[in-house]
Design an enzyme around this catalytic site. Structure first.
Site, mmCIF file in Angstrom:
data_model
loop_
_atom_site.group_PDB
_atom_site.id
_atom_site.type_symbol
_atom_site.label_atom_id
_atom_site.label_comp_id
_atom_site.label_asym_id
_atom_site.label_seq_id
_atom_site.Cartn_x
_atom_site.Cartn_y
_atom_site.Cartn_z
ATOM 1 N N SER A 97 0.783 -1.126 -0.114
ATOM 2 C CA SER A 97 0.059 -0.121 0.131
ATOM 3 C C SER A 97 0.730 1.357 -0.088
ATOM 4 O O SER A 97 1.859 1.183 0.588
ATOM 5 C CB SER A 97 -0.812 -0.020 1.252
ATOM 6 O OG SER A 97 -1.547 1.234 1.226
ATOM 7 N N TYR A 154 -2.592 -0.224 10.550
ATOM 8 C CA TYR A 154 -2.871 -0.994 8.896
ATOM 9 C C TYR A 154 -1.711 -0.740 7.948
ATOM 10 O O TYR A 154 -1.075 -1.727 7.617
ATOM 11 C CB TYR A 154 -4.106 -0.300 8.158
ATOM 12 C CG TYR A 154 -3.955 -0.574 6.453
ATOM 13 C CD1 TYR A 154 -3.441 0.504 5.579
ATOM 14 C CD2 TYR A 154 -4.323 -1.910 6.095
ATOM 15 C CE1 TYR A 154 -3.472 0.221 4.314
ATOM 16 C CE2 TYR A 154 -4.328 -2.204 4.677
ATOM 17 C CZ TYR A 154 -3.836 -1.111 3.993
ATOM 18 O OH TYR A 154 -3.708 -1.367 2.373
ATOM 19 N N LYS A 184 1.417 -3.506 6.549
ATOM 20 C CA LYS A 184 2.044 -3.350 5.300
ATOM 21 C C LYS A 184 3.496 -3.494 4.950
ATOM 22 O O LYS A 184 4.332 -3.997 4.294
ATOM 23 C CB LYS A 184 1.074 -2.329 4.381
ATOM 24 C CG LYS A 184 -0.244 -2.969 4.282
ATOM 25 C CD LYS A 184 -0.473 -4.028 3.310
ATOM 26 C CE LYS A 184 -1.724 -4.279 3.042
ATOM 27 N NZ LYS A 184 -2.056 -5.562 2.443
HETATM 28 C C1 WQD Z 1 -10.030 8.592 1.271
HETATM 29 C C2 WQD Z 1 -10.368 10.025 1.647
HETATM 30 C C3 WQD Z 1 -10.886 10.316 3.621
HETATM 31 C C4 WQD Z 1 -14.672 8.705 3.703
HETATM 32 C C5 WQD Z 1 -7.295 3.483 1.582
HETATM 33 C C6 WQD Z 1 -7.745 2.125 1.810
HETATM 34 C C7 WQD Z 1 -6.590 1.165 2.320
HETATM 35 C C8 WQD Z 1 -5.493 1.338 1.599
HETATM 36 C C9 WQD Z 1 -5.245 2.979 1.333
HETATM 37 C C10 WQD Z 1 -4.799 0.124 -0.423
HETATM 38 C C11 WQD Z 1 -9.726 10.403 3.118
HETATM 39 C C12 WQD Z 1 -11.919 10.687 3.193
HETATM 40 C C13 WQD Z 1 -13.556 8.981 3.098
HETATM 41 C C14 WQD Z 1 -15.860 9.524 3.749
HETATM 42 C C15 WQD Z 1 -14.366 11.166 3.657
HETATM 43 N N1 WQD Z 1 -5.823 0.915 0.160
HETATM 44 N N2 WQD Z 1 -13.413 10.256 3.169
HETATM 45 N N3 WQD Z 1 -15.655 10.768 3.886
HETATM 46 O O1 WQD Z 1 -7.988 5.979 3.987
HETATM 47 O O2 WQD Z 1 -6.725 6.438 1.729
HETATM 48 O O3 WQD Z 1 -7.195 4.358 2.607
HETATM 49 O O4 WQD Z 1 -6.434 3.466 0.636
HETATM 50 O O5 WQD Z 1 -3.774 -0.230 0.335
HETATM 51 O O6 WQD Z 1 -7.054 -0.154 2.095
HETATM 52 O O7 WQD Z 1 -8.560 2.032 3.048
HETATM 53 O O8 WQD Z 1 -9.098 5.795 1.695
HETATM 54 O O9 WQD Z 1 -11.382 5.945 0.747
HETATM 55 O O10 WQD Z 1 -10.863 5.619 3.363
HETATM 56 O O11 WQD Z 1 -10.596 7.861 2.311
HETATM 57 O O12 WQD Z 1 -13.964 12.311 3.674
HETATM 58 O O13 WQD Z 1 -17.073 9.116 4.230
HETATM 59 O O14 WQD Z 1 -11.635 10.371 1.763
HETATM 60 O O15 WQD Z 1 -10.865 11.263 4.965
HETATM 61 O O16 WQD Z 1 -9.315 11.583 3.108
HETATM 62 P P1 WQD Z 1 -7.768 5.792 2.651
HETATM 63 P P2 WQD Z 1 -10.711 6.060 1.912
#
Ligand code: WQD
Length: 343
Positions: free
Chosen positions: A124, A148, A152
């Site tokens: 990741s 998490y 990784k």
């Molecule tokens: C993205 C952005 C939130 C939900 C993911 C995967 C993890 C890994 C890394 C591969 C953030 C914002 C989210 C919502 C929001 N993948 N958000 N409102 O945290 O980067 O992690 O990528 O390895 O498995 O979880 O992704 O989609 O959770 O969040 O504002 O209702 O969207 O704060 O800035 P994240 P995400």
């Protein structure tokens, strides 16, 4: 060529399995279905017009996993199985270390009893942690900020040390950023066990609400050091991520992997997209307007994360990535065809 895919019923795993089958690989899937649904099995078969062998198993059941590997004799392992949510990992650190690190060690123990010595690992971009030096190259030291991403980082180190100690092993770690979207047929996508936590499926869920009053999104913080204050990530089409895994098999078959048989590659479009920008892209793909509320930041979130993906271009030939519009259109089509998809 026989491939063992752990977590092959999950989001990225299922799209990778479908692509492997399309390309004529023999595939055995091992999955405990803790974060996937059996719907993915039928969907894989419909998309790929071929069926892999499905084994319901937690990869921490080492003896049973070893029996499967001794029977299948896979030439390559693609290892997806694991827990994957940043926010959840801050609440359940022990479960994350047990599943993600314990699962990796169990897999390697099982492999030791067979001749399998090649692995593609689902890592990741979150191993880089918080940084303002973007885009991030692979040589950047790890600085994980949550359990998490730490799991990784630890798993990559396990593989790197193993390849250094035993030259029969070779490994490619794919540090992907934010996989998103669905298969263009709409037959395969991201089935979530329970409400999704990732941004795109949550926005799609909100847009799919029949009552316009329910089409609401909460943005986790708009005071980040980014152009519009909301979190910035590199959303990459799940089909491109699947393609990267298939291409990585070729890299493992090439002589002379750097650093003793281990290589890490960033997988992403190399472009940062903010939460607000993604919401607008879904509004355009769905033709539906969403109302937005700004809430508090989520524990463990970094401001911005996207990678320098030039090395993957050189090593895997990954050049033409699908764009954000395609990601949102494919995600919307999957949801439209599977009203219960994502939850
Ligand atoms: C993205 C952005 C939130 C939900 C993911 C995967 C993890 C890994 C890394 C591969 C953030 C914002 C989210 C919502 C929001 N993948 N958000 N409102 O945290 O980067 O992690 O990528 O390895 O498995 O979880 O992704 O989609 O959770 O969040 O504002 O209702 O969207 O704060 O800035 P994240 P995400």
């Amino acid at each position: 060529m026989r491939i063992l895919v752990t977590g092959g019923s999950g989001f990225v795993g299922s799209h990778t399995v479908a692509l492997l089958l399309d390309k004529g690989f023999d595939v055995t899937v091992v999955d405990n279905y803790s974060n996937s649904l059996v719907e993915a099995e039928g969907a894989i078969e419909r998309v790929a017009s071929a069926r892999p062998e499905f084994c319901r198993l937690d990869i921490r059941e080492t003896d049973e996993l070893q029996r499967i590997m001794a029977r299948v004799e896979p030439e390559v392992i693609i290892h997806f199985a694991g827990m994957k949510h940043v926010g959840e990992s801050t609440q359940l650190p022990q479960e994350y270390y047990d599943c993600n690190v314990g699962g990796m060690l169990s897999l390697l123990t099982a492999a030791r009893e067979t001749d399998t010595r090649k692995i593609v690992f689902s890592s990741s971009g979150s191993v880089y942690g918080e940084t303002n030096q973007l885009p991030i190259p692979e040589k950047r030291p790890h600085a994980p900020t949550n359990p998490y991403s730490t799991t990784k980082s630890v798993c990559e180190r396990i593989l790197s040390d193993l390849c250094t100690a035993d030259e029969s092993w070779s490994a490619v770690a794919l540090r992907y950023f934010n996989p998103a979207g669905a298969h263009p047929s709409g037959l395969l996508g991201e089935w979530c066990v329970g409400p999704p936590s990732n941004l795109l499926p949550r926005v799609i869920e909100a847009a799919a609400c029949e009552d316009p009053e329910d089409r609401k999104m909460v943005i986790h913080g708009d005071d980040f050091d980014t152009p519009d204050g909301t979190g910035v990530r590199d959303y990459v089409h799940v089909q491109d991520v699947a393609d990267a895994h298939v291409r990585a098999i070729e890299v493992l078959n090439q002589p002379g992997l750097p650093s003793g048989g281990f290589e890490a590659l960033n997988i992403g479009r190399g472009q940062g997209v903010s939460v607000r920008e993604l919401i607008v892209a879904v509004e355009q793909a769905s033709g539906r307007e969403l109302s937005i509320e700004v809430g508090p930041r989520r524990p463990g979130d970094v401001s911005a994360l996207y990678g320098d993906t030039s090395l993957a271009r050189d090593r895997l030939g990954l050049v033409d990535y699908r764009g954000l519009d395609q990601i949102c259109q494919d995600a919307w089509r999957f949801k439209s065809m599977h009203p219960n998809g994502y939850t």
